[in-house]
Design an enzyme around this catalytic site. Structure first.
Site, PDB file in Angstrom:
ATOM      1  N   GLY A   6       3.030  -8.633   1.878  1.00  0.00           N
ATOM      2  CA  GLY A   6       2.238  -8.615   0.653  1.00  0.00           C
ATOM      3  C   GLY A   6       2.500  -9.802  -0.250  1.00  0.00           C
ATOM      4  O   GLY A   6       1.897  -9.914  -1.325  1.00  0.00           O
ATOM      5  N   GLU A  33      11.158  -8.888  -4.306  1.00  0.00           N
ATOM      6  CA  GLU A  33      11.605  -7.697  -3.594  1.00  0.00           C
ATOM      7  C   GLU A  33      13.066  -7.810  -3.168  1.00  0.00           C
ATOM      8  O   GLU A  33      13.834  -6.853  -3.289  1.00  0.00           O
ATOM      9  CB  GLU A  33      10.710  -7.456  -2.366  1.00  0.00           C
ATOM     10  CG  GLU A  33       9.313  -6.984  -2.722  1.00  0.00           C
ATOM     11  CD  GLU A  33       8.392  -6.907  -1.515  1.00  0.00           C
ATOM     12  OE1 GLU A  33       7.399  -6.164  -1.588  1.00  0.00           O
ATOM     13  OE2 GLU A  33       8.657  -7.599  -0.510  1.00  0.00           O
ATOM     14  N   SER A  69       0.811  -1.220   0.000  1.00  0.00           N
ATOM     15  CA  SER A  69       0.000   0.000   0.000  1.00  0.00           C
ATOM     16  C   SER A  69       0.845   1.271   0.000  1.00  0.00           C
ATOM     17  O   SER A  69       0.527   2.241  -0.688  1.00  0.00           O
ATOM     18  CB  SER A  69      -0.944   0.002   1.204  1.00  0.00           C
ATOM     19  OG  SER A  69      -0.216  -0.123   2.418  1.00  0.00           O
ATOM     20  N   THR A  70       1.948   1.283   0.768  1.00  0.00           N
ATOM     21  CA  THR A  70       2.812   2.465   0.782  1.00  0.00           C
ATOM     22  C   THR A  70       3.556   2.589  -0.537  1.00  0.00           C
ATOM     23  O   THR A  70       3.725   3.694  -1.070  1.00  0.00           O
ATOM     24  CB  THR A  70       3.809   2.405   1.946  1.00  0.00           C
ATOM     25  OG1 THR A  70       3.102   2.107   3.160  1.00  0.00           O
ATOM     26  CG2 THR A  70       4.530   3.735   2.116  1.00  0.00           C
ATOM     27  N   LYS A  98       6.049   0.789  12.434  1.00  0.00           N
ATOM     28  CA  LYS A  98       6.851  -0.345  11.955  1.00  0.00           C
ATOM     29  C   LYS A  98       8.222  -0.414  12.635  1.00  0.00           C
ATOM     30  O   LYS A  98       8.978  -1.357  12.408  1.00  0.00           O
ATOM     31  CB  LYS A  98       7.046  -0.236  10.444  1.00  0.00           C
ATOM     32  CG  LYS A  98       5.750  -0.088   9.651  1.00  0.00           C
ATOM     33  CD  LYS A  98       4.873  -1.303   9.753  1.00  0.00           C
ATOM     34  CE  LYS A  98       3.547  -1.112   9.036  1.00  0.00           C
ATOM     35  NZ  LYS A  98       3.698  -0.820   7.607  1.00  0.00           N
ATOM     36  N   GLY A 122       8.387  -0.710   0.703  1.00  0.00           N
ATOM     37  CA  GLY A 122       7.916  -0.628   2.074  1.00  0.00           C
ATOM     38  C   GLY A 122       8.557  -1.706   2.938  1.00  0.00           C
ATOM     39  O   GLY A 122       9.426  -2.450   2.490  1.00  0.00           O
ATOM     40  N   ALA A 123       8.110  -1.793   4.191  1.00  0.00           N
ATOM     41  CA  ALA A 123       8.593  -2.829   5.104  1.00  0.00           C
ATOM     42  C   ALA A 123       7.528  -3.091   6.156  1.00  0.00           C
ATOM     43  O   ALA A 123       6.711  -2.214   6.472  1.00  0.00           O
ATOM     44  CB  ALA A 123       9.897  -2.405   5.766  1.00  0.00           C
TER      45      ALA A 123
END
Length: 262
Positions: free
Chosen positions: A105, A111, A35-36, A129, A90-91
Site C-alpha cells: 500500500g 508502518e 484494506s484489512t 499470504k 496487515g501484511a
C-alpha cells in the site's frame, strides 16, 4: 451480515474483529494501512461508539488517519504517544517465523517505524499470504527521488550476489507519474520470486545510498491473526509457535470498507 460478504471480505473481517480484541482502555495503538487494516479501524470505531472503548491511535498513513477520525478514534502522532502498547497491521506475505513483506500500500516506512515502537505487533491477514519462503510478492523499497536511477543501479548490482530467483526492479507508478509516499519518496518494487536470506537482504538494501527503508519486517511481528472465509480465525504466536482456531462475532453491518486498498 457476513453471509452477504465475499469470501475475501469475510476473511478480512474475521481477522480484524479478532485482532480488535487486543485493544484495551487506555492503550496507545498503532493503526496499519490497507484494506484489512481498514476493517480493523471500523471494528475499533464500533467499539468506541457502542462499548465506550477509550484509546488513542497512531495511524501509519494519511489514509488511515482520515478513516480513524471519521469513525471516532482519537488520533495522535507517534511523538505524542512516545511508545505504543500494540500495533495492528496487515501484511503482503508472512513465513513460518512470522517474518513479513509489507509495503504493497506504499506506507512501509511509517508502518515499520510504528511497529518497532510497540510492545507487540499483531498482523491481520488471510491464508493466501502464507508462504514457505518470502519473495513471491514484490519487495517494496522506498527511495529518495534524488539520484533514483543511481539507487536503482546500486540495488540491481547488490542483487547480483544475493540468493534470489529474479532480479527485476521496477519503479512503482500512479497512473502516468511515479507513486509518491507520504514522505515524498518513491518506491522501487523488487521482483525476486524467492528471497533465500531475508535478513541479509534487509541489511544490504538499507546500506545503499538513496534507500530509505525496505519492506522486509524481520523479527518484528509477534502474532499473526489469519481470517478464513468461514468466519474462523487462526492465531499464530511467535513465542509458542502454536496455533488456535476461533470464531469472532458477526459484524453489525455489511459495509465492505473498500475505501482503502492494501
Amino acid at each position: 451480515m457476513t453471509s452477504e460478504l465475499s469470501p475475501v471480505d469475510r476473511a478480512k473481517f474475521a481477522s480484524a474483529a479478532r485482532a480488535a480484541e487486543f485493544v484495551e482502555d487506555g492503550m496507545r495503538v498503532g493503526l496499519g494501512t490497507g484494506s484489512t487494516a481498514a476493517w480493523l479501524v471500523r471494528c475499533l470505531g464500533d467499539k468506541v461508539r457502542d462499548n465506550g472503548l477509550k484509546f488513542r491511535g497512531v495511524p501509519t498513513s494519511t489514509r488511515t488517519a482520515k478513516l480513524a477520525r471519521e469513525v471516532g478514534i482519537e488520533v495522535i502522532t507517534l511523538d505524542e504517544a512516545g511508545w505504543l502498547d500494540v500495533t495492528i497491521d496487515g501484511a503482503d506475505e508472512f513465513d513460518g517465523d512470522l517474518n513479513l513483506i509489507k509495503g504493497g500500500g506504499g506506507a512501509l516506512l511509517q508502518e515499520k517505524i510504528v511497529a518497532t515502537a510497540s510492545d507487540k505487533m499483531v498482523v491481520i491477514t488471510d491464508p493466501a499470504k502464507s508462504v514457505e519462503t518470502l519473495g513471491k510478492f514484490p519487495l517494496p523499497v522506498e527511495v529518495i527521488p534524488f539520484g533514483m536511477r543511481t539507487t536503482k543501479t546500486l540495488i540491481e548490482e547488490a542483487l547480483g550476489s544475493m540468493d534470489v530467483s529474479g532480479r527485476d526492479v521496477t519503479l512503482r507508478m500512479d497512473g502516468d507519474a511515479p507513486f509518491v509516499t507520504d514522505e515524498g519518496n518513491h518506491i522501487l518494487d523488487l521482483h525476486l520470486g524467492r528471497i533465500g536470506n531475508a535478513r541479509q537482504m534487509a541489511l544490504t538494501l538499507n546500506q545503499l545510498p538513496g534507500v530509505v527503508e525496505n519492506g522486509l519486517f524481520i523479527d518484528i511481528c509477534d502474532v499473526v491473526v489469519i481470517g478464513h472465509s468461514d468466519g474462523q480465525v487462526e492465531l499464530r504466536d511467535v513465542t509458542s509457535g502454536g496455533a488456535q482456531r476461533q470464531r469472532p462475532d458477526a459484524p453489525k453491518t455489511d459495509n465492505l470498507f473498500r475505501d482503502l486498498d492494501g
